[in-house]
Motif scaffolding. Structure first.
Motif, PDB file in Angstrom:
ATOM      1  N   ALA A  49      40.253  48.365  26.257  1.00 29.07           N
ATOM      2  CA  ALA A  49      40.959  49.408  26.996  1.00 29.07           C
ATOM      3  C   ALA A  49      40.014  50.148  27.939  1.00 29.07           C
ATOM      4  O   ALA A  49      40.436  50.621  28.990  1.00 29.07           O
ATOM      5  CB  ALA A  49      41.608  50.386  26.027  1.00 29.07           C
ATOM      6  N   ASN A  50      38.743  50.253  27.573  1.00 29.36           N
ATOM      7  CA  ASN A  50      37.770  50.946  28.417  1.00 29.36           C
ATOM      8  C   ASN A  50      37.224  50.059  29.522  1.00 29.36           C
ATOM      9  O   ASN A  50      36.633  50.552  30.462  1.00 29.36           O
ATOM     10  CB  ASN A  50      36.610  51.471  27.570  1.00 29.36           C
ATOM     11  N   MET A  51      37.402  48.762  29.380  1.00 31.48           N
ATOM     12  CA  MET A  51      36.883  47.844  30.385  1.00 31.48           C
ATOM     13  C   MET A  51      37.755  47.886  31.636  1.00 31.48           C
ATOM     14  O   MET A  51      38.939  48.198  31.579  1.00 31.48           O
ATOM     15  CB  MET A  51      36.843  46.406  29.851  1.00 31.48           C
ATOM     16  N   ASP A  52      37.159  47.510  32.743  1.00 32.52           N
ATOM     17  CA  ASP A  52      37.903  47.433  33.984  1.00 32.52           C
ATOM     18  C   ASP A  52      38.852  46.251  33.950  1.00 32.52           C
ATOM     19  O   ASP A  52      38.576  45.225  33.347  1.00 32.52           O
ATOM     20  CB  ASP A  52      36.938  47.254  35.163  1.00 32.52           C
ATOM     21  N   VAL A 109      36.578  39.474  43.778  1.00 38.71           N
ATOM     22  CA  VAL A 109      37.099  39.866  42.478  1.00 38.71           C
ATOM     23  C   VAL A 109      36.539  41.252  42.209  1.00 38.71           C
ATOM     24  O   VAL A 109      35.316  41.458  42.229  1.00 38.71           O
ATOM     25  CB  VAL A 109      36.696  38.883  41.364  1.00 38.71           C
ATOM     26  N   VAL A 110      37.447  42.205  41.985  1.00 39.72           N
ATOM     27  CA  VAL A 110      37.073  43.609  41.814  1.00 39.72           C
ATOM     28  C   VAL A 110      37.368  44.031  40.383  1.00 39.72           C
ATOM     29  O   VAL A 110      38.431  43.714  39.842  1.00 39.72           O
ATOM     30  CB  VAL A 110      37.867  44.505  42.800  1.00 39.72           C
ATOM     31  N   GLY A 111      36.436  44.753  39.780  1.00 37.82           N
ATOM     32  CA  GLY A 111      36.669  45.386  38.483  1.00 37.82           C
ATOM     33  C   GLY A 111      37.021  46.840  38.720  1.00 37.82           C
ATOM     34  O   GLY A 111      36.248  47.581  39.334  1.00 37.82           O
ATOM     35  N   ALA A 112      38.212  47.250  38.286  1.00 35.83           N
ATOM     36  CA  ALA A 112      38.667  48.623  38.519  1.00 35.83           C
ATOM     37  C   ALA A 112      39.583  49.057  37.380  1.00 35.83           C
ATOM     38  O   ALA A 112      40.146  48.229  36.673  1.00 35.83           O
ATOM     39  CB  ALA A 112      39.408  48.718  39.854  1.00 35.83           C
ATOM     40  N   GLU A 117      42.734  52.379  42.291  1.00 39.18           N
ATOM     41  CA  GLU A 117      41.294  52.370  42.548  1.00 39.18           C
ATOM     42  C   GLU A 117      40.930  51.236  43.505  1.00 39.18           C
ATOM     43  O   GLU A 117      40.083  51.399  44.377  1.00 39.18           O
ATOM     44  CB  GLU A 117      40.543  52.216  41.224  1.00 39.18           C
ATOM     45  N   VAL A 118      41.609  50.093  43.376  1.00 41.10           N
ATOM     46  CA  VAL A 118      41.379  48.966  44.290  1.00 41.10           C
ATOM     47  C   VAL A 118      41.858  49.346  45.689  1.00 41.10           C
ATOM     48  O   VAL A 118      41.175  49.069  46.688  1.00 41.10           O
ATOM     49  CB  VAL A 118      42.089  47.684  43.793  1.00 41.10           C
ATOM     50  N   THR A 140      41.723  38.528  31.848  1.00 37.87           N
ATOM     51  CA  THR A 140      40.491  37.835  31.492  1.00 37.87           C
ATOM     52  C   THR A 140      40.852  36.607  30.669  1.00 37.87           C
ATOM     53  O   THR A 140      41.925  36.526  30.061  1.00 37.87           O
ATOM     54  CB  THR A 140      39.545  38.735  30.669  1.00 37.87           C
ATOM     55  N   PHE A 141      39.954  35.629  30.643  1.00 32.99           N
ATOM     56  CA  PHE A 141      40.192  34.427  29.857  1.00 32.99           C
ATOM     57  C   PHE A 141      40.310  34.767  28.378  1.00 32.99           C
ATOM     58  O   PHE A 141      41.160  34.231  27.673  1.00 32.99           O
ATOM     59  CB  PHE A 141      39.068  33.414  30.086  1.00 32.99           C
TER      60      PHE A 141
END
Length: 159
Positions: A49-52, A109-112, A117-118, A140-141
């Motif tokens: 949950a904390n990951m982008d 590929v953007v982590g947000a 935010e993107v 994610t895989f």
């Protein structure tokens, strides 16, 4: 056996008996499944949950970016395109990406944390107005593998 060795053996035996007495009742809890599994799964979910979130951002030059004259081309490249490419290369939110060879199109590929935010990242780019942008959320895989494992478990339970 000397007195020291006897007392050391008694102490070590007491420690061993205490360890076994404490560990045996906990074995079902920390064995297969149980509370330990739940703690590990909860921790994994909390970290996820904390990951982008990952987003695929595709872009291509529009007619507004079409070349007009030599001077306009220099202005366009110098003021908009080059700063945008340099910015994308340095932004920590951009995980990967590149330009399609020989074109003014590409993908990153953007982590947000959110699509907003993107959007903010894209709109802050100097060339955002001369590009057509397409943003697609990605799983994610690992997340998708977990979902598919649940499907398999559900199908097996239906036997």
């Amino acid at each position: 056996m000397t007195l020291f060795r006897k007392s050391m053996a008694v102490v070590l035996t007491g420690v061993l008996v205490t360890a076994v007495a404490v560990a045996l009742p906990l074995r079902p809890v920390f064995g297969e499944g149980g509370a330990r599994r739940d703690v590990v799964l909860h921790e994994r979910e909390r970290n996820a949950a904390n990951m982008d979130m990952l987003y695929l951002v595709e872009f291509e030059a529009t007619q507004a970016g079409a070349q007009k004259s030599r001077e306009q081309t220099i202005e366009l490249l110098d003021k908009l395109v080059i700063p945008t490419l340099e910015s994308l290369g340095k932004d920590g939110k951009v995980r990967a990406g590149g330009i399609v060879v020989g074109t003014l199109a590409g993908a990153i590929v953007v982590g947000a944390k959110s699509k907003d935010e993107v959007t903010e990242l894209v709109r802050a780019l100097p060339a955002w107005g001369i590009m057509q942008w397409k943003v697609t959320p990605l799983e994610t895989f690992a997340h998708r593998a977990d979902l598919e494992k649940k499907v398999v478990q559900g199908l097996r339970a239906q036997k």
